[in-house]
Design a protein around this motif. Structure first.
Motif, short mmCIF file in Angstrom:
data_model
loop_
_atom_site.label_atom_id
_atom_site.label_comp_id
_atom_site.label_asym_id
_atom_site.label_seq_id
_atom_site.Cartn_x
_atom_site.Cartn_y
_atom_site.Cartn_z
N UNK A 1 0.81 -1.21 0.00
CA UNK A 1 0.00 0.00 0.00
C UNK A 1 0.85 1.27 0.00
N UNK A 2 2.11 1.15 0.36
CA UNK A 2 2.99 2.31 0.43
C UNK A 2 3.85 2.47 -0.82
N UNK A 3 3.57 1.68 -1.84
CA UNK A 3 4.34 1.75 -3.08
C UNK A 3 3.58 2.56 -4.12
N UNK A 4 4.28 3.48 -4.74
CA UNK A 4 3.67 4.30 -5.80
C UNK A 4 3.70 3.52 -7.10
N UNK A 5 2.85 2.53 -7.17
CA UNK A 5 2.74 1.71 -8.37
C UNK A 5 1.49 2.12 -9.14
N UNK A 6 1.48 1.80 -10.41
CA UNK A 6 0.34 2.16 -11.25
C UNK A 6 -0.93 1.48 -10.76
N UNK B 1 -13.85 13.61 -19.76
CA UNK B 1 -13.35 13.59 -18.39
C UNK B 1 -12.07 12.77 -18.29
N UNK B 2 -11.34 13.00 -17.22
CA UNK B 2 -10.10 12.26 -17.00
C UNK B 2 -10.37 10.79 -16.74
N UNK B 3 -9.52 9.96 -17.28
CA UNK B 3 -9.57 8.55 -16.92
C UNK B 3 -9.02 8.42 -15.50
N UNK B 4 -9.71 7.73 -14.62
CA UNK B 4 -9.21 7.58 -13.24
C UNK B 4 -7.79 7.02 -13.23
N UNK B 5 -6.91 7.69 -12.48
CA UNK B 5 -5.52 7.25 -12.37
C UNK B 5 -5.09 7.28 -10.92
N UNK B 6 -4.34 6.27 -10.54
CA UNK B 6 -3.85 6.17 -9.16
C UNK B 6 -2.40 5.71 -9.18
N UNK B 7 -1.68 6.09 -8.13
CA UNK B 7 -0.26 5.75 -8.08
C UNK B 7 0.50 6.59 -9.08
N UNK B 8 1.18 5.96 -10.00
CA UNK B 8 1.94 6.68 -11.03
C UNK B 8 0.97 7.23 -12.08
N UNK B 9 0.86 8.55 -12.12
CA UNK B 9 -0.08 9.21 -13.03
C UNK B 9 0.60 9.55 -14.35
N UNK B 10 -0.03 9.15 -15.45
CA UNK B 10 0.51 9.45 -16.78
C UNK B 10 -0.02 10.80 -17.24
N UNK C 1 -3.24 16.44 -20.26
CA UNK C 1 -2.97 17.88 -20.22
C UNK C 1 -4.09 18.68 -20.89
N UNK C 2 -4.63 18.17 -22.00
CA UNK C 2 -5.75 18.86 -22.65
C UNK C 2 -6.95 18.94 -21.73
N UNK C 3 -7.21 17.89 -21.01
CA UNK C 3 -8.35 17.90 -20.08
C UNK C 3 -8.16 18.95 -18.99
N UNK C 4 -6.96 19.03 -18.42
CA UNK C 4 -6.72 20.04 -17.38
C UNK C 4 -6.90 21.45 -17.95
N UNK C 5 -6.40 21.67 -19.15
CA UNK C 5 -6.51 23.00 -19.75
C UNK C 5 -7.96 23.37 -20.07
N UNK D 1 0.24 19.98 -10.68
CA UNK D 1 0.83 19.68 -9.38
C UNK D 1 1.49 18.30 -9.41
N UNK D 2 2.75 18.25 -8.97
CA UNK D 2 3.48 16.98 -9.01
C UNK D 2 4.08 16.60 -7.67
N UNK D 3 3.99 17.47 -6.68
CA UNK D 3 4.68 17.19 -5.42
C UNK D 3 3.82 16.43 -4.42
N UNK D 4 2.49 16.60 -4.50
CA UNK D 4 1.58 15.97 -3.55
C UNK D 4 0.58 15.11 -4.33
#
Length: 327
Positions: free
Chosen positions: A214-219, A290-299, A305-309, A319-322
């Motif tokens: 659970x503590x691993x940042x895996x896809x 809408x964004x495809x749900x992503x967890x752990x390592x986010x692509x 990026x188009x969706x965020x814009x 945001x990449x730090x948290x």
């Protein structure tokens, strides 16, 4: 409205077949009097699947818990098992899957764009279901701080978030969150509160500890987000970047032009061969809007990026730090 009680009736008749168990959880008696919380477990093959259900009606709480347990069984072999819902009929499951997709999209967009939420007064919870004044006093007694927020709505749904942190705990420095998407803001806020509060009680007053994976940042690992949110950086980011000041009138937006008609719905039929008589329909929603749900390592690819814009209205450095808070 579909007859939820068919699920429990069916499960009782099939208790031996699926090793069905239901456990009533007592935390609500103190924290949310008038509600019922049940945990259900079912065994399918060699595997056991669990579900939770909370409602002001005890039988419906049982039904929800059982439906979620079977939903998790149905999704167990899917690589992306999110934005799904289980319900006695297809229409109800479809609507709930859509709302979950909207919720995930809103949370991720606000987070990666650092788009502030609107603060909500807890009085929005003042219904026959919840006494907001009692809730605030009770949380303060336990040293817990609650913030309710509204996220940017879509044309046919409202989205709310609830965040709780401890002002006393030396063990948990971060936050616990819950989210809700409903047709009214009051219902969305109540949904968010329930999701948040049931987790907060476990985090701040329980003995839960993470398993190593659970503590691993895996896809595709939502549990990593759950534990990362409990760290100080998550709380700092929430307060400094996402919460507006109490009287901040700059947080204004129109509903985004997204609705139920913009989703693609796919029924999950993985249990149909084994349990053809199961009185639950399971549906997954997706949308190019809408964004495809992503967890752990986010692509953070071009589509991301188009969706965020589109959401924020201009180019953005995400945001990449948290890590985001949806888990």
């Amino acid at each position: 409205m579909a007859d939820f009680t068919k699920i429990t009736s069916w499960a009782i008749k099939n208790t031996a077949r699926f090793n069905v168990s239901l456990v009533k959880l007592s935390w609500v008696d103190e924290w949310l009097p008038g509600f019922f919380d049940y945990r259900a477990k079912v065994k399918i093959g060699k595997d056991v699947y669990a579900g939770r259900g909370i409602d002001i009606k005890e039988d419906i709480a049982c039904d929800k818990a059982l439906a979620e347990a079977f939903e998790r069984a149905a999704l167990s072999n899917m690589s992306s098992p999110w934005a799904t819902a289980a319900y006695p009929d297809y229409a109800g499951a479809s609507e709930r899957a859509y709302r979950e997709l909207v919720c995930i999209d809103r949370v991720l967009c606000h987070h990666f764009c650092r788009k502030k939420f609107k603060l909500l007064d807890t009085e929005i919870l003042s219904t026959p279901k919840i006494a907001s004044a009692r809730l605030e006093i009770f949380l303060a007694k336990h040293g817990l701080k609650l913030e309710l927020c509204e996220l940017r709505p879509v044309t046919d749904a409202k989205v709310a978030a609830a965040f709780i942190w401890s002002e006393r705990s030396h063990r948990v420095k971060g936050i616990v969150s819950g989210f809700g998407c409903e047709t009214t803001l009051a219902d969305a806020a109540l949904h968010a509160l329930i999701e948040c509060l049931r987790t907060a009680v476990a985090v701040f007053y329980g003995d839960i500890v993470p398993e190593p994976w659970e503590l691993r940042c895996t896809s595709g690992n939502p549990r990593w987000h759950f534990w990362m949110a409990q760290k100080a950086k998550a709380k700092e980011f929430l307060i400094n970047s996402l919460l507006s000041a109490p009287h901040d009138h700059d947080v204004v937006w129109d509903a985004e032009e997204i609705s139920f008609k913009d989703v693609l719905l796919q029924e999950v039929l993985s249990l149909e061969t084994f349990i053809p008589d199961l009185p639950v329909r399971i549906v997954q929603a997706s949308s190019v809007k809408m964004l495809k749900p992503q967890f752990g390592m986010v692509s953070m690819n071009e589509q991301f990026m188009r969706r965020l814009e589109t959401f924020i209205g201009h180019r953005v450095m995400p945001e990449k730090t948290v890590p985001h808070f949806y888990d």
